[in-house]
Enzyme design. Structure first.
Site, PDB file in Angstrom:
ATOM      1  N   ASP A 443       0.855  -1.180   0.000  1.00  0.00           N
ATOM      2  CA  ASP A 443       0.000   0.000   0.000  1.00  0.00           C
ATOM      3  C   ASP A 443       0.896   1.238   0.000  1.00  0.00           C
ATOM      4  O   ASP A 443       1.867   1.311   0.779  1.00  0.00           O
ATOM      5  CB  ASP A 443      -0.894  -0.006   1.240  1.00  0.00           C
ATOM      6  CG  ASP A 443      -1.868   1.152   1.256  1.00  0.00           C
ATOM      7  OD1 ASP A 443      -2.971   0.990   0.702  1.00  0.00           O
ATOM      8  OD2 ASP A 443      -1.525   2.220   1.822  1.00  0.00           O
ATOM      9  N   ASN A 451      -2.673  13.185  -3.085  1.00  0.00           N
ATOM     10  CA  ASN A 451      -3.837  13.539  -3.889  1.00  0.00           C
ATOM     11  C   ASN A 451      -4.397  14.899  -3.481  1.00  0.00           C
ATOM     12  O   ASN A 451      -4.746  15.729  -4.324  1.00  0.00           O
ATOM     13  CB  ASN A 451      -4.929  12.474  -3.737  1.00  0.00           C
ATOM     14  CG  ASN A 451      -4.871  11.424  -4.826  1.00  0.00           C
ATOM     15  OD1 ASN A 451      -4.273  11.642  -5.868  1.00  0.00           O
ATOM     16  ND2 ASN A 451      -5.470  10.275  -4.574  1.00  0.00           N
ATOM     17  N   ASP A 460      -2.659   9.697 -10.067  1.00  0.00           N
ATOM     18  CA  ASP A 460      -2.738   8.713 -11.150  1.00  0.00           C
ATOM     19  C   ASP A 460      -1.361   8.413 -11.716  1.00  0.00           C
ATOM     20  O   ASP A 460      -1.027   7.253 -12.025  1.00  0.00           O
ATOM     21  CB  ASP A 460      -3.650   9.232 -12.260  1.00  0.00           C
ATOM     22  CG  ASP A 460      -5.107   9.298 -11.823  1.00  0.00           C
ATOM     23  OD1 ASP A 460      -5.437   8.696 -10.785  1.00  0.00           O
ATOM     24  OD2 ASP A 460      -5.911   9.948 -12.522  1.00  0.00           O
ATOM     25  N   GLU A 486      -4.916   2.528  -3.695  1.00  0.00           N
ATOM     26  CA  GLU A 486      -3.468   2.569  -3.836  1.00  0.00           C
ATOM     27  C   GLU A 486      -2.827   1.255  -3.430  1.00  0.00           C
ATOM     28  O   GLU A 486      -1.626   1.200  -3.140  1.00  0.00           O
ATOM     29  CB  GLU A 486      -2.882   3.717  -3.000  1.00  0.00           C
ATOM     30  CG  GLU A 486      -3.075   3.612  -1.507  1.00  0.00           C
ATOM     31  CD  GLU A 486      -4.384   4.216  -1.017  1.00  0.00           C
ATOM     32  OE1 GLU A 486      -4.454   4.573   0.164  1.00  0.00           O
ATOM     33  OE2 GLU A 486      -5.355   4.330  -1.818  1.00  0.00           O
TER      34      GLU A 486
END
Length: 566
Positions: A443, A451, A460, A486
């Site tokens: 992760d 973000n 992204d 993620e």
């Protein structure tokens, strides 16, 4: 001077009229081979005001009422009046010769033949579709008989009556010559029917397996063409319904309408006109229903002539509509439309060549007369190729759609569904053989913070970069997927816990050493890893994932950017 010129013209006209009188036609020689129809040696006379007797027809001939044919094949159209034909056969030898006279068409209702020598009728023959097949002089799908022609001249009068297209190709051959020709025709029709029947069965099986209506409609279209061809070539009357004279009269218009209707229905389905041309779709369906109603009405009224006119008109309109549908669909870029257009064009050209041969515009022979059959065989082949093309494109699109459904669109690696499908067999193999099988769950650290600060496009780009690092670091038989958000997951066949931990550490370091450039920012990204190996406590794959997930959260709790395992 002018009077002399007019007199010369009148004399030339009188001389020409004498030359073209029916009774001045040369006789057909029984001593030479004739490969073409003898129509140009025939004269004809139309009945008016009631049926003529043989004597009345002879009287009309003697008074010059017969018209000389200018075509090798006489053609009088649909629903024509009964016609009387006359021609002469000459035998220059001193002994009688046996010859076969054949009218090589299969749909004439009444044929009466009168053989005359020295002013007397020496033989008569009665043939036609209105009589059972076993009453024919020769077992042939055409109307033929053998006759001994003595030395000198023999006159032949023939009366023909039919509501069908009155096309009369008359051949004079030896019996052996005719049988050789018949054998060739049998082989060629056998090839045609076998080819089309194989296509029919193949498409019927495709429909049974795929349940796509267009395959069923194409099989029906092929079946209707086969039945129509068997009917109008005389094969049906000879082999299938030799005693059904009533059905023989109605088979041709009925099967022609069914053939054209099934072809249009297939065309509508194949080109998906309901979507691309909805108004045209409804108009063609309305035409099919209207023609079907009119055909039923003519059958109930017993009007065979109007039924034939309707059927031939509908078939002509069918070829035009199919061609128009093909052109419109090519312009609209409908899938497979180019094959459809070529098929419609081939059928139209074949029909046109046969019509021109029958009318005498081009030479009448086996190939030109059967050009319609060849055109329709090309039509069927091209339509089969069109269906194959559509099927292949459909399969490619289906496979592509399935691949897209199994691939994460952002990173290009497997999604959760694909991972489950692929790893199921791997899990069962490891269980059955008690082999090593490990799993890594990772992760990205502080991904939400990235973000929120730099925006989702930046997030992204980090996910794509992470996927690229993972793909470059694993083996071909390892299974990688984006597990969600993620998180990424790795299944490692034939890998023990220690080996999996080493790989996880190598991946962690690769993540630390990689910097993501985004809009002038240099971003470092780390990840937390959980590693687990299959043991006897893991009964299903989900149990192994749960264990790896536990150690992933252990890594998170210990400060992130680390590998945890049992």
């Amino acid at each position: 001077m002018r009077t002399g010129f007019y007199t010369l013209l009148i004399l030339l006209g009188m001389f020409w009229s004498v030359l073209v009188r029916a009774d001045n036609l040369p006789a057909v020689s029984a001593n030479v081979t004739h490969d073409a129809p003898i129509g140009r040696s025939i004269s004809y006379y139309s009945e008016r005001g009631g049926r003529l007797t043989l004597g009345q027809a002879i009287n009309a001939y003697d008074h010059g009422a017969f018209t000389v044919s200018r075509s090798p094949v006489l053609s009088f159209g649909i629903g024509a009046r009964p016609e009387w034909l006359h021609f002469s056969i000459s035998n220059d030898e001193t002994v009688a010769v046996k010859r076969r006279l054949s009218i090589d068409i299969s749909w004439l209702d009444w044929i009466d033949v009168f053989i005359r020598r020295d002013g007397k009728t020496t033989a008569t023959y009665h043939m036609g579709d209105r009589l059972p097949f076993d009453q024919r002089p020769i077992e042939s799908r055409f109307f033929a008989f053998d006759q001994l022609f003595g030395p000198g001249r023999t006159d032949i009068f023939v009366r023909i009556a039919t509501p069908d297209p009155m096309v009369v190709p008359i051949f004079l051959t030896t019996p052996n010559q005719d049988e050789v020709q018949s054998e060739f025709q049998s082989y060629s029709y056998g090839f045609l029917y076998g080819f089309l029947f194989a296509l029919l069965i193949y498409n019927a099986m495709l429909y049974a397996g795929l349940r796509q209506k267009r395959y069923l409609l194409y099989a029906v279209y092929l079946g209707m063409f086969l039945l129509m061809n068997i009917a109008y070539t005389g094969h049906g009357f000879r082999w299938i319904w030799p005693d059904s004279t009533v059905w023989t009269q109605w088979a041709q218009p009925t099967l022609m309408v069914l053939y054209a209707a099934s072809g249009l229905l297939f065309g509508l389905s194949f080109l998906d006109t309901r979507v691309h041309f909805p108004r045209l779709h409804k108009a063609v369906l309305g035409l099919i229903v209207g023609v079907g109603f009119l055909l039923l009405l003519t059958i109930l009224l017993g009007d065979q002539r109007d039924a034939l006119l309707l059927a031939f008109s509908f078939v002509c309109l069918f070829t035009v509509i199919m061609l128009a549908l093909g052109v419109a669909s090519v312009r609209a870029s409908v899938r497979g439309a180019s094959y459809f257009l070529l098929a419609a064009f081939a059928a139209m050209v074949g029909a046109a060549l046969t019509a021109l041969a029958v009318w005498g515009v081009i030479p009448f022979n086996e190939w030109t007369f059967r050009a319609a059959d060849i055109g329709l065989m090309l039509d069927a082949t091209l339509l089969a190729l069109a269906l194959t093309y559509q099927f292949r494109i459909g399969q490619v699109e289906k496979i592509r759609a399935e691949e897209l459904a199994r691939v994460d669109p952002l990173t290009g690696v497997n999604n959760r569904r694909a991972f489950t499908d692929v790893c199921g067999p791997v899990w069962h193999f490891a269980q059955r053989h008690n082999g090593h099988l490990s799993l890594i769950l990772l992760d990205l650290d502080h991904f939400k913070r990235i973000n929120d600060r730099y925006g989702h496009p930046c997030g992204d780009e980090i996910l794509r970069t992470t996927a690229k690092i993972l793909v470059q670091s694993i083996r071909d038989h390892d299974v990688l997927a984006r597990w969600g958000g993620e998180e990424f997951i790795l299944l490692l066949p034939e890998t023990c816990l220690a080996e999996a931990a080493v790989l996880a550490e190598r991946l962690r370091i690769a993540m630390v050493n990689h910097v993501v450039s985004y809009q002038g920012h240099q971003l470092g990204v780390t990840a937390s890893f959980g590693v687990a190996e299959r043991t006897t406590k893991h009964h299903v794959l989900e149990d192994l994932i749960t264990t790896a997930d536990y150690y992933l959260y252990q890594s998170k709790g210990l400060g992130r950017n680390r590998v945890s395992h049992p």
